[in-house]
Design a protein around this motif. Structure first.
Motif, PDB file in Angstrom:
ATOM      1  N   SER A  84     -31.732  14.943  32.473  1.00 45.60           N
ATOM      2  CA  SER A  84     -31.333  16.276  32.776  1.00 45.60           C
ATOM      3  C   SER A  84     -31.686  17.092  31.488  1.00 45.60           C
ATOM      4  O   SER A  84     -31.349  18.224  31.420  1.00 45.60           O
ATOM      5  CB  SER A  84     -29.900  16.564  33.408  1.00 45.60           C
ATOM      6  OG  SER A  84     -29.298  15.978  32.276  1.00 45.60           O
ATOM      7  N   PHE A  85     -32.309  16.347  30.444  1.00 49.52           N
ATOM      8  CA  PHE A  85     -32.226  17.057  29.033  1.00 49.52           C
ATOM      9  C   PHE A  85     -33.368  18.169  29.076  1.00 49.52           C
ATOM     10  O   PHE A  85     -34.523  17.777  29.467  1.00 49.52           O
ATOM     11  CB  PHE A  85     -32.778  16.100  28.204  1.00 49.52           C
ATOM     12  CG  PHE A  85     -32.692  16.546  26.720  1.00 49.52           C
ATOM     13  CD1 PHE A  85     -31.267  16.036  25.839  1.00 49.52           C
ATOM     14  CD2 PHE A  85     -33.572  17.372  26.169  1.00 49.52           C
ATOM     15  CE1 PHE A  85     -31.129  16.373  24.493  1.00 49.52           C
ATOM     16  CE2 PHE A  85     -33.231  17.719  24.693  1.00 49.52           C
ATOM     17  CZ  PHE A  85     -32.170  17.418  24.058  1.00 49.52           C
ATOM     18  N   ARG A  86     -32.857  19.360  28.937  1.00 47.86           N
ATOM     19  CA  ARG A  86     -33.671  20.565  28.882  1.00 47.86           C
ATOM     20  C   ARG A  86     -32.826  21.734  28.142  1.00 47.86           C
ATOM     21  O   ARG A  86     -31.733  21.590  28.004  1.00 47.86           O
ATOM     22  CB  ARG A  86     -34.175  21.088  30.020  1.00 47.86           C
ATOM     23  CG  ARG A  86     -33.228  21.603  31.002  1.00 47.86           C
ATOM     24  CD  ARG A  86     -33.480  21.986  32.438  1.00 47.86           C
ATOM     25  NE  ARG A  86     -32.819  22.451  33.390  1.00 47.86           N
ATOM     26  CZ  ARG A  86     -31.815  21.715  34.067  1.00 47.86           C
ATOM     27  NH1 ARG A  86     -31.960  20.222  34.124  1.00 47.86           N
ATOM     28  NH2 ARG A  86     -30.979  22.216  34.923  1.00 47.86           N
ATOM     29  N   GLY A  87     -33.748  22.612  27.442  1.00 54.38           N
ATOM     30  CA  GLY A  87     -33.220  23.710  26.909  1.00 54.38           C
ATOM     31  C   GLY A  87     -32.762  23.493  25.428  1.00 54.38           C
ATOM     32  O   GLY A  87     -31.898  24.239  25.015  1.00 54.38           O
ATOM     33  N   ALA A  88     -33.653  22.594  24.778  1.00 55.72           N
ATOM     34  CA  ALA A  88     -32.778  22.109  23.524  1.00 55.72           C
ATOM     35  C   ALA A  88     -33.749  21.624  22.569  1.00 55.72           C
ATOM     36  O   ALA A  88     -34.805  20.736  23.402  1.00 55.72           O
ATOM     37  CB  ALA A  88     -31.744  21.331  23.296  1.00 55.72           C
ATOM     38  N   SER A  89     -33.960  21.678  21.479  1.00 56.32           N
ATOM     39  CA  SER A  89     -34.819  20.757  20.560  1.00 56.32           C
ATOM     40  C   SER A  89     -34.088  19.670  19.978  1.00 56.32           C
ATOM     41  O   SER A  89     -32.761  19.867  19.640  1.00 56.32           O
ATOM     42  CB  SER A  89     -35.307  21.925  19.557  1.00 56.32           C
ATOM     43  OG  SER A  89     -36.471  22.677  20.051  1.00 56.32           O
ATOM     44  N   VAL A  90     -34.500  18.729  19.528  1.00 54.68           N
ATOM     45  CA  VAL A  90     -33.793  17.433  18.840  1.00 54.68           C
ATOM     46  C   VAL A  90     -34.611  17.165  17.494  1.00 54.68           C
ATOM     47  O   VAL A  90     -35.698  17.066  17.407  1.00 54.68           O
ATOM     48  CB  VAL A  90     -33.717  16.248  19.511  1.00 54.68           C
ATOM     49  CG1 VAL A  90     -32.830  15.073  19.053  1.00 54.68           C
ATOM     50  CG2 VAL A  90     -33.211  16.458  21.045  1.00 54.68           C
ATOM     51  N   PHE A  91     -33.604  17.255  16.406  1.00 54.95           N
ATOM     52  CA  PHE A  91     -33.881  16.880  15.187  1.00 54.95           C
ATOM     53  C   PHE A  91     -33.361  15.903  14.525  1.00 54.95           C
ATOM     54  O   PHE A  91     -32.283  15.458  14.747  1.00 54.95           O
ATOM     55  CB  PHE A  91     -33.860  18.383  14.294  1.00 54.95           C
ATOM     56  CG  PHE A  91     -34.447  19.611  14.545  1.00 54.95           C
ATOM     57  CD1 PHE A  91     -35.625  19.809  14.071  1.00 54.95           C
ATOM     58  CD2 PHE A  91     -33.805  20.355  15.499  1.00 54.95           C
ATOM     59  CE1 PHE A  91     -36.390  21.383  14.321  1.00 54.95           C
ATOM     60  CE2 PHE A  91     -34.489  21.490  15.958  1.00 54.95           C
ATOM     61  CZ  PHE A  91     -35.714  21.973  15.296  1.00 54.95           C
ATOM     62  N   ILE A  92     -34.070  15.078  13.682  1.00 52.40           N
ATOM     63  CA  ILE A  92     -33.355  14.122  12.881  1.00 52.40           C
ATOM     64  C   ILE A  92     -33.061  14.686  11.377  1.00 52.40           C
ATOM     65  O   ILE A  92     -34.132  15.498  10.918  1.00 52.40           O
ATOM     66  CB  ILE A  92     -34.166  12.833  12.981  1.00 52.40           C
ATOM     67  CG1 ILE A  92     -35.582  12.971  12.279  1.00 52.40           C
ATOM     68  CG2 ILE A  92     -34.160  12.151  14.296  1.00 52.40           C
ATOM     69  CD1 ILE A  92     -36.325  11.516  12.169  1.00 52.40           C
ATOM     70  N   GLU A  93     -32.125  14.368  10.770  1.00 49.00           N
ATOM     71  CA  GLU A  93     -31.692  14.716   9.580  1.00 49.00           C
ATOM     72  C   GLU A  93     -31.829  13.584   8.359  1.00 49.00           C
ATOM     73  O   GLU A  93     -31.369  12.519   8.683  1.00 49.00           O
ATOM     74  CB  GLU A  93     -30.422  15.464   9.410  1.00 49.00           C
ATOM     75  CG  GLU A  93     -29.876  15.702   8.246  1.00 49.00           C
ATOM     76  CD  GLU A  93     -28.182  16.126   8.031  1.00 49.00           C
ATOM     77  OE1 GLU A  93     -27.672  15.599   7.150  1.00 49.00           O
ATOM     78  OE2 GLU A  93     -27.893  16.314   9.266  1.00 49.00           O
ATOM     79  N   ARG A  94     -32.821  13.765   7.736  1.00 50.55           N
ATOM     80  CA  ARG A  94     -33.007  12.854   6.703  1.00 50.55           C
ATOM     81  C   ARG A  94     -33.196  13.530   5.042  1.00 50.55           C
ATOM     82  O   ARG A  94     -33.951  14.299   5.067  1.00 50.55           O
ATOM     83  CB  ARG A  94     -34.422  11.919   6.585  1.00 50.55           C
ATOM     84  CG  ARG A  94     -34.127  10.966   7.892  1.00 50.55           C
ATOM     85  CD  ARG A  94     -35.387  10.196   8.046  1.00 50.55           C
ATOM     86  NE  ARG A  94     -36.474  10.654   8.556  1.00 50.55           N
ATOM     87  CZ  ARG A  94     -37.406  10.093   9.086  1.00 50.55           C
ATOM     88  NH1 ARG A  94     -37.324   8.874   8.998  1.00 50.55           N
ATOM     89  NH2 ARG A  94     -38.585  10.662   9.618  1.00 50.55           N
TER      90      ARG A  94
END
Length: 289
Positions: A84-94
């Motif tokens: 159901s993942f929708r409506g967002a962006s995913v980032f990784i922090e480094r």
């Protein structure tokens, strides 16, 4: 380049609200962001695998992974977004910077992995798209995560994830596989199916003996004395083919799925193991029957 609004949220957030969680999983609401748009919810999880579920997602969520073990043992992080993942962006922090992993609007059906080397704990940053009508609707998004060790492979992964090796195992690798694998099963290949969309193959196995498994991938049929059954995944590029006879299947488990590692014919394994045991070169004891 990241949108300015996301950079501002991340670096200039005036409030960082910490959310309660158990050691492995978190479920929470984004209602707080409706009160103050500067809030970035922060969650800290201390297991090597678990899940995150964000209900009424609003603004931003930062998930820091802090397992209680040496970081050198876990150098790759994999996440599997929920259906159901929708409506967002995913980032990784480094190293204090955000790198885009999943784009808003994308409906990912695969596992995403990234390296987590360095002195800082790996963090996953979700930026939710604002509700267009200004009202809160009951939607939820989330993901499951795993931290993998150096010996683990991250199959079907994107970006900088590792890939499962397709070459046959040598004797040394086989002897290590029976000691370190998430599952060790003796059985027969019933069927093999291929999926070009996911670039994977599925090996249906009928198992006479399950020596061990980390979870319940292999299940026993209801009839008395019945065999075990389960499916093992492999990359399509490995060109897995059906074969007659009894095999010893080993491998790793990721997100509740079994992935193929070493899979020699059982009689060949016996020869390797007995030779190694006679020379006292076996890495661990294995039950022979």
């Amino acid at each position: 380049m990241l949108p300015n609004v996301i950079v501002s949220l991340y670096f200039l957030a005036l409030q960082l609200r910490h959310c309660a969680a158990d050691l492995c999983n978190w479920t929470g609401s984004g209602f707080a962001a409706g009160v103050d748009s500067r809030i970035v919810l922060q969650v800290r999880l201390r297991c090597t695998e678990g899940s995150v579920r964000w209900v009424y997602p609003g603004q931003a969520l930062r998930v820091v992974l802090e397992p209680n073990l040496s970081s050198s043992l876990r150098t790759t992080v994999c996440i599997k977004p929920s259906p159901s993942f929708r409506g967002a962006s995913v980032f990784i922090e480094r190293a204090g910077e955000l790198e885009l992993l999943v784009t808003d609007g994308e409906r990912p059906q695969r596992v995403f992995c990234f390296r987590a080397d360095g002195p800082h704990r790996p963090a996953i940053y979700l930026h939710a798209r604002p509700q267009s009508d200004g009202h809160w609707s009951r939607r939820a998004m989330g993901f499951r995560y795993e931290l993998l060790g150096n010996r683990s492979a991250a199959p079907n992964s994107g970006h900088s994830g590792l890939q499962t090796s397709c070459r046959p195992c040598n004797d040394t690798e086989l002897l290590m596989a029976i000691c370190n694998s998430d599952f060790v099963v003796r059985g027969y290949i019933k069927n093999i199916s291929h999926n070009s969309e996911s670039q994977t193959s599925s090996v249906e196995v009928s198992a006479a003996r399950v020596y061990w498994q980390r979870s319940g991938v292999f299940e026993r049929e209801a009839a008395p004395g019945a065999s075990w059954h389960g499916s093992i995944h492999a990359l399509l590029q490995c060109h897995v083919k059906p074969g007659d006879g009894e095999f010893l299947f080993t491998g790793s488990e990721h997100f509740g799925e079994a992935w193929l590692g070493c899979a020699p014919r059982y009689k060949d394994f016996l020869s390797v193991y007995q030779t190694a045991r006679a020379a006292r070169r076996n890495s661990c004891d294995f039950p022979l029957d």
